[in-house]
Design an enzyme around this catalytic site. Structure first.
Site, PDB file in Angstrom:
ATOM      1  N   ASP A  19     -10.111   3.368  -3.706  1.00 38.35           N
ATOM      2  CA  ASP A  19     -10.782   2.141  -3.267  1.00 38.35           C
ATOM      3  C   ASP A  19     -12.168   1.983  -3.871  1.00 38.35           C
ATOM      4  O   ASP A  19     -12.972   2.922  -3.906  1.00 38.35           O
ATOM      5  CB  ASP A  19     -10.903   2.137  -1.740  1.00 38.35           C
ATOM      6  CG  ASP A  19      -9.562   1.955  -1.064  1.00 38.35           C
ATOM      7  OD1 ASP A  19      -8.530   1.914  -1.772  1.00 38.35           O
ATOM      8  OD2 ASP A  19      -9.543   1.858   0.178  1.00 38.35           O
TER       9      ASP A  19
ATOM     10  N   GLY B 177      -3.147   4.115  -8.508  1.00 39.62           N
ATOM     11  CA  GLY B 177      -2.998   4.761  -9.811  1.00 39.62           C
ATOM     12  C   GLY B 177      -2.174   6.036  -9.780  1.00 39.62           C
ATOM     13  O   GLY B 177      -2.130   6.776 -10.771  1.00 39.62           O
TER      14      GLY B 177
ATOM     15  N   ASP C 262       0.824  -1.206   0.000  1.00 37.68           N
ATOM     16  CA  ASP C 262       0.000   0.000   0.000  1.00 37.68           C
ATOM     17  C   ASP C 262       0.865   1.266   0.000  1.00 37.68           C
ATOM     18  O   ASP C 262       2.093   1.200   0.004  1.00 37.68           O
ATOM     19  CB  ASP C 262      -0.938  -0.068   1.221  1.00 37.68           C
ATOM     20  CG  ASP C 262      -2.299   0.552   0.955  1.00 37.68           C
ATOM     21  OD1 ASP C 262      -2.401   1.383   0.033  1.00 37.68           O
ATOM     22  OD2 ASP C 262      -3.243   0.227   1.685  1.00 37.68           O
TER      23      ASP C 262
HETATM   24  C1  GLA Z   1      -6.032   1.235   1.336  1.00 34.90           C
HETATM   25  C2  GLA Z   1      -6.125   0.204   0.216  1.00 34.90           C
HETATM   26  C3  GLA Z   1      -7.251  -0.766   0.527  1.00 34.90           C
HETATM   27  C4  GLA Z   1      -7.035  -1.436   1.862  1.00 34.90           C
HETATM   28  C5  GLA Z   1      -6.853  -0.396   2.955  1.00 34.90           C
HETATM   29  C6  GLA Z   1      -6.397  -0.998   4.272  1.00 34.90           C
HETATM   30  O1  GLA Z   1      -7.151   2.060   1.369  1.00 34.90           O
HETATM   31  O2  GLA Z   1      -6.339   0.832  -1.009  1.00 34.90           O
HETATM   32  O3  GLA Z   1      -7.363  -1.732  -0.505  1.00 34.90           O
HETATM   33  O4  GLA Z   1      -5.876  -2.252   1.776  1.00 34.90           O
HETATM   34  O5  GLA Z   1      -5.877   0.586   2.589  1.00 34.90           O
HETATM   35  O6  GLA Z   1      -6.184  -0.033   5.259  1.00 34.90           O
END
Ligand code: GLA
Length: 390
Positions: A208, A188, A152
C-alpha cells in the site's frame, strides 16, 4: 470516424506491445487506465454518502470533464455476514437504500461505480471475501450495476499462487452479463505482471502507498522493468493517489501525479474532495498530463540513461523517463535528489534521435523548439515535456 475498441487494441498492440492480443483480457473496458476516486486513502467511510459526494464533486469541480469517471468504494462497505442465500449484503447503516440505487444515481450523472472485494475468505478489514462465492458475487455486482471490481488478496483459503483465485473471479465476471473493469490487488505477489494482462485490466505492483515521499519513491522505482507488461486494456497499478492528503509538498504532488500518469497507472483520487486545495486540484486536472496517461497507444514511459549520466540505482528514483505517445514522445525529468537543473538532448532519448523538435512542458505550459529540453526544478519537482518532430 468510430473505431471499435478491438480495432484500437489491435493498433496499439501492433505498435508497441509484447503481450499478445490473444492473451489479453477482452472485456471491452479499461483500454486506457481507470481514472476516478477511491475513498480508502481519504479515511472517509465506505458509504453511499461518500460515494455520492464524490460523484457530485466530480461534476462541480470539473473532474468529470477531464476524465475522472469511476467512483469507487473500498473495504468495509458490506455487512459482516452474508445473507441466508449466501449473497453479499450492503451495510444498511451505510447504504440505507442499497447499492443499486446509488449506482443508478451515479450512472445518471454520466459516471461509473466501483466496489471492493477479496479473493480469500475475508477482506483485509475482516468483511466477507468471495472465495467459493465468485459466481454468485459476480452476478450480484452485475445486478447492482457495478462497473469496476477491486479484488484484494487477504485471508487466502489455499496456499500457493494467487493466480487461480484471480482467474476464477475473472471467469465469473465475464459470465456475469456485465462488462466490469477488473482491478486486481495482490500487491505485486506471484509476479502478477506476467499473468495480469490475460486476467484483469490492472494489477497492483506493490504494497500500500502511504502519504510520504519515500513511499512514492519506493513504488515508482520498483516499477522500473515492468513497463513491458502493460498495454491497452491492462496496466501496472501504482496504487491510489495521495494528492491532497497533506504529506507531500506541492512539488512532490506534481511528481507523484506525473510519474503515475506517464507510466500509465490508473489515476484514482484518494482525498476528501470537499476539502481539496486549489493547488492540488490544479495538479489533478492537468489536461496535458492526463492526455499522456490516456493516450491511445497505452505505452508506459520508463527510465532511460542520457549519455554521460550514471544509470539507475535499485531503490532510488531515477530522474530520466521517456516513452512514446501517439503524437510523439513524452520526457519526464524528476529532481529526485534535491533542487537541480536537469537537461536532456533529444538525441539521447530512445526512439527520438537527433534533430529539432517542438516541445510543451505540461505543468508550466512553456513551449519551445530545439535540440534539447531543460528544467530548473525545486527538490522532488517534475517537468513533463510533450515532444513532436518539428
Ligand atoms: C489492502 C489494499 C488497500 C485497501 C485495504 C482495505 O491493504 O491493498 O488498497 O483496499 O486492503 O482493507
Amino acid at each position: 470516424m468510430y473505431l471499435s475498441p478491438i480495432i484500437l487494441l489491435f493498433a496499439g498492440i501492433a505498435n508497441s506491445n509484447p503481450v499478445e492480443l490473444s492473451k489479453r483480457i477482452k472485456n471491452g473496458v479499461g483500454l486506457t487506465p481507470a481514472m476516478g476516486f477511491n475513498n480508502w486513502n481519504s479515511g472517509l467511510p465506505s458509504s453511499a454518502t461518500t460515494a455520492l459526494a464524490a460523484a457530485k464533486a466530480f461534476v462541480s469541480l470539473g473532474l468529470k470533464d477531464v476524465g475522472y469517471i469511476y467512483v469507487n468504494t473500498d473495504d468495509t462497505w458490506s455487512s459482516k455476514s452474508r445473507a441466508s442465500d449466501g449473497s453479499l449484503v450492503p451495510d444498511p447503516s451505510k447504504w440505507p437504500n442499497g447499492i443499486a440505487a446509488v449506482a443508478t444515481q451515479i450512472h445518471g450523472m454520466g459516471l461509473k461505480m466501483g466496489l471492493y472485494g477479496d479473493s480469500g475468505t475475508a477482506t483485509c478489514a475482516g468483511y466477507p471475501g468471495s472465495y467459493g462465492h465468485e459466481t454468485q458475487d459476480a452476478k450480484t455486482l452485475a445486478s447492482w450495476g457495478i462497473d469496476l471490481w477491486k479484488y484484494d488478496n487477504c485471508s487466502p483459503a489455499t496456499s500457493g499462487s494467487s493466480q487461480p483465485r484471480y482467474t476464477t473471479m475473472r471467469n465469473a465476471l465475464s459470465s456475469s452479463g456485465r462488462a466490469i473493469y477488473y482491478a486486481m490487488c495482490n500487491w505485486g505477489q506471484d509476479s502478477v505482471w506476467t499473468w495480469g494482462a490475460e486476467t484483469g485490466n490492472s494489477w497492483r505492483i506493490s504494497g500500500d502507498v502511504t502519504d510520504t515521499w519515500s513511499s512514492i519513491v519506493s513504488i515508482a522505482s520498483g516499477a522500473q522493468g515492468l513497463a513491458q507488461y502493460a498495454g491497452l486494456g491492462g496496466f501496472n497499478d501504482f496504487d491510489m493517489l495521495e494528492i491532497g492528503n497533506g504529506g507531500l509538498t506541492a512539488a512532490e504532488e506534481r511528481a507523484h501525479f506525473g510519474i503515475w500518469a506517464i507510466a500509465k497507472s490508473p489515476l484514482l483520487i484518494g482525498t476528501d474532495l470537499s476539502k481539496i486545495s486549489q493547488a492540488s486540484l490544479t495538479v489533478l486536472k492537468n489536461k496535458d498530463v492526463i492526455s499522456i496517461n490516456q493516450d491511445s497507444l497505452g505505452i508506459p514511459a520508463k527510465y532511460f540513461t542520457p549519455s554521460g549520466k550514471s544509470g539507475p540505482v535499485s531503490g532510488q528514483l531515477y530522474p530520466y523517463w521517456s516513452g512514446k505517445i501517439s503524437t510523439g514522445y513524452v520526457i519526464g525529468l524528476v529532481a529526485s535528489n534535491g533542487a537541480a537543473t536537469l537537461s536532456v538532448n533529444f538525441s539521447d532519448v530512445p526512439g527520438l534521435g537527433a534533430g529539432t523538435y517542438s516541445w510543451k512542458e505540461c505543468y508550466t505550459g512553456a513551449m519551445g523548439k530545439g535540440t534539447y529540453v531543460s528544467a530548473n526544478l525545486a527538490a522532488h519537482d517534475m517537468a513533463i515535456f510533450k515532444v513532436v518532430k518539428s
